[in-house]
Design a protein around this motif. Structure first.
Motif, mmCIF file in Angstrom:
data_model
loop_
_atom_site.group_PDB
_atom_site.id
_atom_site.type_symbol
_atom_site.label_atom_id
_atom_site.label_comp_id
_atom_site.label_asym_id
_atom_site.label_seq_id
_atom_site.Cartn_x
_atom_site.Cartn_y
_atom_site.Cartn_z
ATOM 1 N N GLY A 33 0.889 -1.133 -0.124
ATOM 2 C CA GLY A 33 -0.187 -0.129 -0.234
ATOM 3 C C GLY A 33 0.921 1.536 -0.123
ATOM 4 N N GLN A 68 -2.766 4.015 -8.369
ATOM 5 C CA GLN A 68 -3.172 2.474 -7.999
ATOM 6 C C GLN A 68 -1.496 1.838 -8.557
ATOM 7 O OE1 GLN A 68 -6.568 0.652 -7.645
ATOM 8 N NE2 GLN A 68 -6.593 -1.227 -7.308
ATOM 9 N N ILE A 82 -7.958 -2.631 -1.331
ATOM 10 C CA ILE A 82 -9.192 -1.699 -1.921
ATOM 11 C C ILE A 82 -9.285 -1.186 -3.919
ATOM 12 C CG2 ILE A 82 -9.709 0.588 -1.541
ATOM 13 C CD1 ILE A 82 -8.891 1.498 0.752
ATOM 14 N N TRP A 87 -9.784 4.661 0.807
ATOM 15 C CA TRP A 87 -8.613 4.154 2.210
ATOM 16 C C TRP A 87 -9.302 3.266 2.916
ATOM 17 C CZ3 TRP A 87 -3.965 6.534 1.149
ATOM 18 C CH2 TRP A 87 -3.683 7.483 -0.120
ATOM 19 N N ARG A 101 -3.521 2.511 2.688
ATOM 20 C CA ARG A 101 -4.104 1.478 1.895
ATOM 21 C C ARG A 101 -3.343 0.342 2.485
ATOM 22 N NH1 ARG A 101 -7.005 3.153 -2.922
ATOM 23 N NH2 ARG A 101 -6.373 1.872 -4.374
ATOM 24 N N GLU A 205 -2.341 -5.068 -1.891
ATOM 25 C CA GLU A 205 -1.862 -3.598 -2.781
ATOM 26 C C GLU A 205 -0.632 -3.474 -3.130
ATOM 27 O OE1 GLU A 205 -2.255 0.941 -5.026
ATOM 28 O OE2 GLU A 205 -4.177 -0.039 -2.828
#
Length: 249
Positions: A33, A68, A82, A87, A101, A205
């Motif tokens: 993140g 992202q 996400i 968030w 994230r 992520e």
């Protein structure tokens, strides 16, 4: 000569600051993140007594890249990523609502839901999310709903206990604090949960750092630093030559 020397000195110093920003990005290329810091330099006039005839270089961290990162499937029940903008809301060390994230979640020995950095997840009530231990299973829905199956209960006894607070603030209103969490730049401002934010469970992520781009920027800054050092050396040589001419006179 002092003007050229001062400009080259301040430029070399700011080049080093810029390399620190890119080095930090590279160090977090595998941090879940993570959002890459941006860096830029500009000239500034030095104000003080007399006229502002001196100019120096200044490196700024104008913001972060909110692109992202890549999503990696883990299959773990407590891993969430996400989808799109949004968030997770957590509490920082001072109890202030912050945003991240990083979705690698865990349950501590007291039953509090937290992320891998130890920050407590915030629920719809505005407080930490408490998991009633012991449990046989935990499930996090796309909307952040946390459901658990008490230990020894039948499979159909899954019960929703809370919902992770998912927010969607404007990126312009956020800044990255020294603890790596994002916070609002308006003191005391809070955000309501947004139904537009959804989670992908069993996935994480990754960082949005472009390792090749960061290396290229560091090489460019290193060359610029060498140029500034050469300029300082040239200013020194020109000053020595001027002194020699004065002695001859």
């Amino acid at each position: 000569m002092d003007r050229a020397l001062y400009l080259a000195m301040s430029g070399a110093k700011q080049d080093m600051y810029g390399m620190q920003v890119h080095a930090n990005n590279l160090a977090n290329v595998r941090t879940t993140g993570f959002r890459a810091d941006l860096e830029q330099a500009r000239s500034m006039q030095a104000y003080g007594e007399g006229l502002p005839s001196r100019v120096f270089a200044m490196t700024e961290r104008p913001g972060q890249s909110f692109a992202q990162g890549s999503v990696m499937t883990t299959g773990r029940d407590l891993d969430v990523a996400i989808e799109g903008d949004g968030w997770l809301t957590v509490l920082d060390a001072g109890g202030q609502e912050s945003f991240t994230r990083a979705g690698h979640l865990k349950i501590d020995e007291t039953g509090l839901l937290q992320n891998s950095n130890g920050n407590l997840l915030v629920g719809d009530s505005g407080g930490p999310i408490f998991i009633p231990l012991p449990i046989s299973k935990i499930q996090i829905g796309k909307d952040g709903t946390v459901s658990v199956l008490p230990q020894g209960a039948p499979p159909e006894a899954m019960e929703a206990i809370d919902q992770i607070k998912l927010v969607k603030p404007n990126h312009k209103s956020l800044f990255k604090d020294t603890d790596g969490l994002f916070k609002t730049n308006v003191p005391g401002e809070t955000y309501d949960a947004s139904p537009e934010v959804s989670l992908l469970t069993g996935a994480l992520e990754g960082s949005n750092v472009n390792a090749v781009g960061e290396m290229t920027s560091m090489i460019d800054l290193q060359r610029h630093f060498e140029m500034q050092v050469k300029l300082m050396k040239t200013a020194e040589e020109m000053d020595a030559a001027s002194s020699s001419l004065l002695r001859l006179g």
